[in-house]
Design a protein around this motif. Structure first.
Motif, mmCIF file in Angstrom:
data_model
loop_
_atom_site.group_PDB
_atom_site.id
_atom_site.type_symbol
_atom_site.label_atom_id
_atom_site.label_comp_id
_atom_site.label_asym_id
_atom_site.label_seq_id
_atom_site.Cartn_x
_atom_site.Cartn_y
_atom_site.Cartn_z
ATOM 1 N N ASP A 6 4.895 -3.173 -10.214
ATOM 2 C CA ASP A 6 5.394 -3.683 -8.943
ATOM 3 C C ASP A 6 4.220 -3.795 -7.985
ATOM 4 O O ASP A 6 3.600 -2.793 -7.630
ATOM 5 N N LEU A 7 3.907 -5.019 -7.599
ATOM 6 C CA LEU A 7 2.804 -5.254 -6.684
ATOM 7 C C LEU A 7 3.335 -5.277 -5.256
ATOM 8 O O LEU A 7 4.454 -5.729 -5.013
ATOM 9 N N PRO A 8 2.536 -4.798 -4.329
ATOM 10 C CA PRO A 8 3.009 -4.798 -2.941
ATOM 11 C C PRO A 8 3.136 -6.216 -2.408
ATOM 12 O O PRO A 8 2.359 -7.098 -2.769
ATOM 13 N N GLY A 9 4.110 -6.418 -1.566
ATOM 14 C CA GLY A 9 4.296 -7.716 -0.940
ATOM 15 C C GLY A 9 3.467 -7.807 0.325
ATOM 16 O O GLY A 9 2.990 -6.806 0.845
ATOM 17 N N SER A 10 3.282 -9.009 0.807
ATOM 18 C CA SER A 10 2.515 -9.198 2.035
ATOM 19 C C SER A 10 3.004 -10.458 2.722
ATOM 20 O O SER A 10 3.291 -11.456 2.072
ATOM 21 N N ASP A 11 3.105 -10.386 4.017
ATOM 22 C CA ASP A 11 3.474 -11.576 4.776
ATOM 23 C C ASP A 11 2.271 -12.143 5.536
ATOM 24 O O ASP A 11 2.407 -13.032 6.358
ATOM 25 N N ARG A 12 1.084 -11.638 5.235
ATOM 26 C CA ARG A 12 -0.128 -12.134 5.880
ATOM 27 C C ARG A 12 -0.463 -13.515 5.340
ATOM 28 O O ARG A 12 -0.192 -13.839 4.193
ATOM 29 N N SER A 13 -1.060 -14.310 6.177
ATOM 30 C CA SER A 13 -1.517 -15.624 5.735
ATOM 31 C C SER A 13 -2.878 -15.891 6.364
ATOM 32 O O SER A 13 -3.286 -15.224 7.308
ATOM 33 N N PHE A 14 -3.568 -16.881 5.819
ATOM 34 C CA PHE A 14 -4.866 -17.247 6.361
ATOM 35 C C PHE A 14 -4.663 -17.964 7.692
ATOM 36 O O PHE A 14 -3.769 -18.806 7.814
ATOM 37 N N PRO A 15 -5.501 -17.656 8.684
ATOM 38 C CA PRO A 15 -5.403 -18.357 9.964
ATOM 39 C C PRO A 15 -5.688 -19.848 9.781
ATOM 40 O O PRO A 15 -6.516 -20.231 8.957
ATOM 41 N N GLY A 68 -4.307 -10.986 2.631
ATOM 42 C CA GLY A 68 -4.594 -9.649 3.141
ATOM 43 C C GLY A 68 -5.839 -9.042 2.525
ATOM 44 O O GLY A 68 -6.631 -8.397 3.212
ATOM 45 N N MET A 69 -6.032 -9.250 1.238
ATOM 46 C CA MET A 69 -7.219 -8.702 0.575
ATOM 47 C C MET A 69 -8.484 -9.367 1.102
ATOM 48 O O MET A 69 -9.472 -8.715 1.398
#
Length: 125
Positions: free
Chosen positions: A50-59, A78-79
């Motif tokens: 199970d990989l963590p989810g992320s709602d980050r996106s590139f600007p 995010g990474m």
């Protein structure tokens, strides 16, 4: 990251080929259930991650499309966005490494836009 010699890679490929061939043929040499396959003295175990989810996106900025099209298949925004500020020369080296060492399918025409974008949003000041 594990590094294998050519002979080790060849042996791994042969073992996997034997396992798959035996599984397809229904050979008695293979024991298979929902989580393991054994053949030629090698047992492969199936695992779930199970990989963590992320709602980050590139600007949004010039080059964002090139980064989204070429980098997000392997890297989450995010990474990338948590990397230390790096100068363009280091981002260039990183992108080249992704293309040559890891065989990322980045077309050469997109490299300048990717490097410029990463330097712009996360470059050394």
């Amino acid at each position: 990251m594990a590094v294998f010699s050519n002979s080790q890679v060849n042996r791994i490929v042969v073992v996997l080929a034997v396992v798959m061939w035996a599984a397809v043929r229904g050979s008695g040499a293979v024991r298979a259930d929902s989580s393991t396959v054994t053949a030629a003295g090698v047992t492969l175990h199936s695992v779930s991650v199970d990989l963590p989810g992320s709602d980050r996106s590139f600007p949004n900025a010039a080059g964002a499309e090139a980064v989204n099209n070429n980098c997000t298949g392997c890297h989450s925004p995010g990474m990338v966005l948590t990397q230390p500020p790096l100068p363009a020369s280091v981002w260039q080296t990183e992108v080249n490494k992704m293309r040559t060492t890891y065989k990322a399918p980045i077309v050469a025409e997109d490299v300048p836009a990717i490097v410029a974008y990463l330097t712009q949003i996360d470059g050394a000041k």
